[in-house]
Design an enzyme around this catalytic site. Structure first.
Site, mmCIF file in Angstrom:
data_model
loop_
_atom_site.group_PDB
_atom_site.id
_atom_site.type_symbol
_atom_site.label_atom_id
_atom_site.label_comp_id
_atom_site.label_asym_id
_atom_site.label_seq_id
_atom_site.Cartn_x
_atom_site.Cartn_y
_atom_site.Cartn_z
ATOM 1 N N TYR A 274 0.834 -1.202 0.000
ATOM 2 C CA TYR A 274 0.000 0.000 0.000
ATOM 3 C C TYR A 274 0.866 1.249 0.000
ATOM 4 C CZ TYR A 274 0.939 0.949 4.975
ATOM 5 O OH TYR A 274 1.555 1.255 6.164
ATOM 6 N N ARG B 171 8.198 4.152 -4.721
ATOM 7 C CA ARG B 171 8.243 3.194 -3.610
ATOM 8 C C ARG B 171 7.212 2.078 -3.815
ATOM 9 N NH1 ARG B 171 7.569 5.498 2.337
ATOM 10 N NH2 ARG B 171 5.399 5.596 1.680
ATOM 11 N N ARG C 167 -7.371 -20.643 -1.516
ATOM 12 C CA ARG C 167 -6.316 -20.453 -0.510
ATOM 13 C C ARG C 167 -5.217 -21.514 -0.642
ATOM 14 N NH1 ARG C 167 -4.601 -21.744 4.529
ATOM 15 N NH2 ARG C 167 -3.667 -20.011 5.694
ATOM 16 N N HIS D 63 -0.674 -21.300 -0.167
ATOM 17 C CA HIS D 63 0.360 -20.307 0.144
ATOM 18 C C HIS D 63 1.147 -19.831 -1.082
ATOM 19 C CE1 HIS D 63 -0.687 -21.654 4.112
ATOM 20 N NE2 HIS D 63 0.110 -20.748 4.669
ATOM 21 N N LYS E 130 6.555 -1.796 1.816
ATOM 22 C CA LYS E 130 5.360 -1.231 2.453
ATOM 23 C C LYS E 130 4.210 -2.228 2.326
ATOM 24 C CE LYS E 130 3.241 3.274 3.247
ATOM 25 N NZ LYS E 130 3.342 3.179 4.688
#
Ligand code: PDD
Length: 284
Positions: A33, A52, A100, A102, A147
């Site tokens: 984000y 970034r 789902r 990994h 981030k």
């Protein structure tokens, strides 16, 4: 004016903006984000934020959902539709929606969400009277330069600060050195007026505000060094302050209850805050 969110291709009422229950951001915190400031209707330091963001995406091998040019348009449209003059834009990109598992999914595309909201002007008491911080062990992973939306240690740390009546928690690494706050970068001014902040390695997020303040320090000719500092050094510093897109630059007057300097915002913190606000005001 009711709020509007951009959710993967659509502008939706904020209250009904939603992502899938198997979005990997929701299940694995598999996303990144950015938070950018809107000043007078303009995005502040948009270039460094987008750089970034691209870096965070590349480090996690998440593909960009659109070009920067397109993202700039979406952010402006979200700002416009929300009528935000002074506030923030939040951009979140996750690896996408998949059953789902990994490992990276083969057939998922990135999911982009953009929101914007007004920001209350900084509490004048925080600016004039400064803020208090506590120190806590840094229990985060070793890639704090990314981030990522995986912010649980930051959430727990901020909550501890809140419960202690402090504004922020400065996280301390295994060597006893301050890395950064839970959502801000940490700074001190030594007794010989040298500004110190940790070097931008993988222990901290290289704040865009941090970079802007470093530019100001260079321009104004103040002494500075990028290195780790200990909690003891911070407590006996002449001044301390913290920076982020959301809070700008706030003087830190107490660390774990110990007064920093004479317990009042120092001249260098005030001066740097002034210069930073001038930089922010020039956003266009
Ligand atoms: N946080 N360090 C951490 C851990 C942060 O989360 C942030 C920003 C900063 C300061 O970065 P910048 O100057 O680019 O805002 C440092 C944002 C504002 C947030 O999570 O809301």
């Amino acid at each position: 004016m009711s709020r509007v969110a951009y959710v993967n291709g659509q502008y939706l009422p904020h209250c009904s903006g939603a992502v899938h229950i198997e979005d990997r951001g929701y299940q694995f915190a598999d996303g990144v984000y950015e938070v950018m400031a809107v000043v007078g209707g303009f995005l502040l330091d948009e270039g460094p934020h987008l750089m970034r963001l691209a870096r965070s995406l590349a480090e996690l091998q998440i593909s960009a959902p659109m070009s920067n040019a397109a993202l700039r348009i979406v952010m402006r449209e979200v700002i416009r539709r929300n009528g935000v003059h002074n506030g923030i834009v939040y951009v979140q990109i996750t690896r996408g929606v998949a059953a789902r598992d990994h490992g990276f999914p083969k057939a998922a595309g990135p999911v982009l969400v953009v929101t914007s909201r007004w920001k209350r002007p900084a509490d004048p008491r925080a600016v004039n009277d400064g803020v208090a911080v506590i120190t806590i062990p840094d229990i985060r992973w070793q890639r704090c330069d990314i981030k990522s939306v995986a912010l649980l240690p930051n959430v727990l740390g901020k909550q501890r600060a809140k419960e202690a009546g402090a504004f922020e928690a400065w996280q301390v690494d295994r060597e006893g050195k301050v890395s950064e706050g839970t959502s801000t970068n940490a700074w001190i001014v030594t007794l010989d007026d040298t500004v110190v902040t940790r070097q931008a390695d993988s222990a901290i997020l290289n704040g865009v505000t941090r970079l802007a303040v470093l530019d100001i320090i260079r321009r104004e000719g103040y002494g500075f060094v990028e290195r780790p500092f200990s909690v003891a050094e911070a407590k006996s510093a002449r001044e301390a302050f913290l920076t982020s897109t959301v809070v700008d630059l706030l003087p830190v007057l107490r660390i774990d209850g110990t007064a920093v300097g004479n317990g009042e915002p120092g001249p260098l913190s005030r001066k740097l805050r002034e210069c930073y606000l001038a930089h922010a005001a020039s956003a266009k």
